[in-house]
Design a protein around this motif. Sequence first.
Motif, mmCIF file in Angstrom:
data_model
loop_
_atom_site.group_PDB
_atom_site.id
_atom_site.type_symbol
_atom_site.label_atom_id
_atom_site.label_comp_id
_atom_site.label_asym_id
_atom_site.label_seq_id
_atom_site.Cartn_x
_atom_site.Cartn_y
_atom_site.Cartn_z
ATOM 1 N N GLY A 83 51.040 22.703 55.866
ATOM 2 C CA GLY A 83 50.561 23.349 54.655
ATOM 3 C C GLY A 83 50.705 24.848 54.695
ATOM 4 O O GLY A 83 50.697 25.464 55.762
ATOM 5 N N ARG A 84 50.828 25.411 53.517
ATOM 6 C CA ARG A 84 50.919 26.861 53.352
ATOM 7 C C ARG A 84 50.059 27.234 52.153
ATOM 8 O O ARG A 84 50.211 26.670 51.070
ATOM 9 C CB ARG A 84 52.369 27.276 53.128
ATOM 10 N N ILE A 85 49.168 28.184 52.340
ATOM 11 C CA ILE A 85 48.327 28.651 51.242
ATOM 12 C C ILE A 85 49.021 29.835 50.589
ATOM 13 O O ILE A 85 49.388 30.803 51.263
ATOM 14 C CB ILE A 85 46.918 29.010 51.742
ATOM 15 N N GLU A 86 49.197 29.752 49.273
ATOM 16 C CA GLU A 86 49.885 30.810 48.525
ATOM 17 C C GLU A 86 48.928 31.792 47.868
ATOM 18 O O GLU A 86 49.281 32.927 47.634
ATOM 19 C CB GLU A 86 50.775 30.185 47.446
ATOM 20 N N ARG A 87 47.760 31.340 47.514
ATOM 21 C CA ARG A 87 46.784 32.195 46.822
ATOM 22 C C ARG A 87 45.441 31.916 47.464
ATOM 23 O O ARG A 87 45.145 30.769 47.804
ATOM 24 C CB ARG A 87 46.796 31.798 45.335
ATOM 25 N N TRP A 88 44.592 32.927 47.620
ATOM 26 C CA TRP A 88 43.341 32.744 48.356
ATOM 27 C C TRP A 88 42.228 33.580 47.741
ATOM 28 O O TRP A 88 42.349 34.800 47.610
ATOM 29 C CB TRP A 88 43.541 33.132 49.827
ATOM 30 N N ASP A 89 41.131 32.922 47.349
ATOM 31 C CA ASP A 89 39.967 33.601 46.767
ATOM 32 C C ASP A 89 38.725 32.773 47.128
ATOM 33 O O ASP A 89 38.300 31.914 46.352
ATOM 34 C CB ASP A 89 40.144 33.709 45.246
ATOM 35 N N PRO A 90 38.145 32.999 48.336
ATOM 36 C CA PRO A 90 37.076 32.142 48.855
ATOM 37 C C PRO A 90 35.680 32.487 48.342
ATOM 38 O O PRO A 90 34.837 33.014 49.058
ATOM 39 C CB PRO A 90 37.177 32.370 50.361
ATOM 40 N N ARG A 91 35.437 32.157 47.082
ATOM 41 C CA ARG A 91 34.113 32.409 46.483
ATOM 42 C C ARG A 91 33.887 31.359 45.407
ATOM 43 O O ARG A 91 34.846 30.735 44.934
ATOM 44 C CB ARG A 91 34.063 33.809 45.879
ATOM 45 N N PRO A 92 32.626 31.140 45.012
ATOM 46 C CA PRO A 92 32.396 30.205 43.898
ATOM 47 C C PRO A 92 33.192 30.661 42.679
ATOM 48 O O PRO A 92 33.180 31.827 42.318
ATOM 49 C CB PRO A 92 30.892 30.308 43.650
ATOM 50 N N GLY A 93 33.936 29.747 42.099
ATOM 51 C CA GLY A 93 34.798 30.075 40.973
ATOM 52 C C GLY A 93 36.190 30.492 41.406
ATOM 53 O O GLY A 93 37.106 30.555 40.596
ATOM 54 N N GLY A 94 36.362 30.794 42.686
ATOM 55 C CA GLY A 94 37.671 31.136 43.234
ATOM 56 C C GLY A 94 38.361 29.882 43.738
ATOM 57 O O GLY A 94 38.010 28.763 43.348
ATOM 58 N N GLY A 95 39.334 30.054 44.604
ATOM 59 C CA GLY A 95 40.017 28.897 45.153
ATOM 60 C C GLY A 95 41.305 29.277 45.840
ATOM 61 O O GLY A 95 41.508 30.435 46.229
ATOM 62 N N PHE A 96 42.178 28.293 45.969
ATOM 63 C CA PHE A 96 43.457 28.526 46.625
ATOM 64 C C PHE A 96 44.490 27.527 46.142
ATOM 65 O O PHE A 96 44.157 26.492 45.586
ATOM 66 C CB PHE A 96 43.328 28.474 48.156
ATOM 67 N N ARG A 97 45.745 27.892 46.326
ATOM 68 C CA ARG A 97 46.868 26.985 46.072
ATOM 69 C C ARG A 97 47.481 26.646 47.419
ATOM 70 O O ARG A 97 47.793 27.544 48.196
ATOM 71 C CB ARG A 97 47.927 27.609 45.178
ATOM 72 N N MET A 98 47.620 25.356 47.669
ATOM 73 C CA MET A 98 48.253 24.921 48.906
ATOM 74 C C MET A 98 49.503 24.129 48.579
ATOM 75 O O MET A 98 49.493 23.267 47.691
ATOM 76 C CB MET A 98 47.316 24.077 49.762
ATOM 77 N N VAL A 99 50.573 24.463 49.294
ATOM 78 C CA VAL A 99 51.817 23.707 49.216
ATOM 79 C C VAL A 99 51.880 22.866 50.480
ATOM 80 O O VAL A 99 51.902 23.400 51.595
ATOM 81 C CB VAL A 99 53.041 24.639 49.117
#
Length: 155
Positions: free
Chosen positions: A39-55
Amino acid sequence: MGRVDRASRVIEAPAETVYRALLDREALEAWLPPEGMRGRIERWDPRPGGGFRMVLTYLDAADSPGKTSEATDVVDVGFADLAPPERVVQTAEFHADDPAYAGTMTMTWDLAAAGDRTEVTVTATGVPPGIDQAAHEEGIASSLANLAAYLGAAG
């Protein structure tokens, strides 16, 4: 209530340590992909309402074709609820042309502390119908085994 996919594992680490591994980008890239994937994470925002995109890339696409492209699955994960160190609730939106694999599922990671050990239970609801339940539960169990190994090596 509908379909519920679930897997559990006792991890030899305190709940706080397990919780941190659920919200650490490098840790997630290392342990979250199940066996046979990376896996590779492309976007990262570790907070409620945030998130990430994983390929997620299949190591052998001939054996397990991807849902987004020939060899990949792409998922946008949102952090719906963070309750340290007991729970992480994620929404996972799959990108697929086939509607049987597209959609948004909810994954709840419950952490039950038992001294220096933690029972981690993952419950998935709203799973797209094209995803085989037994294979999905096997994939969750594989990720939990990876988490246990990762935290064992990190400790």
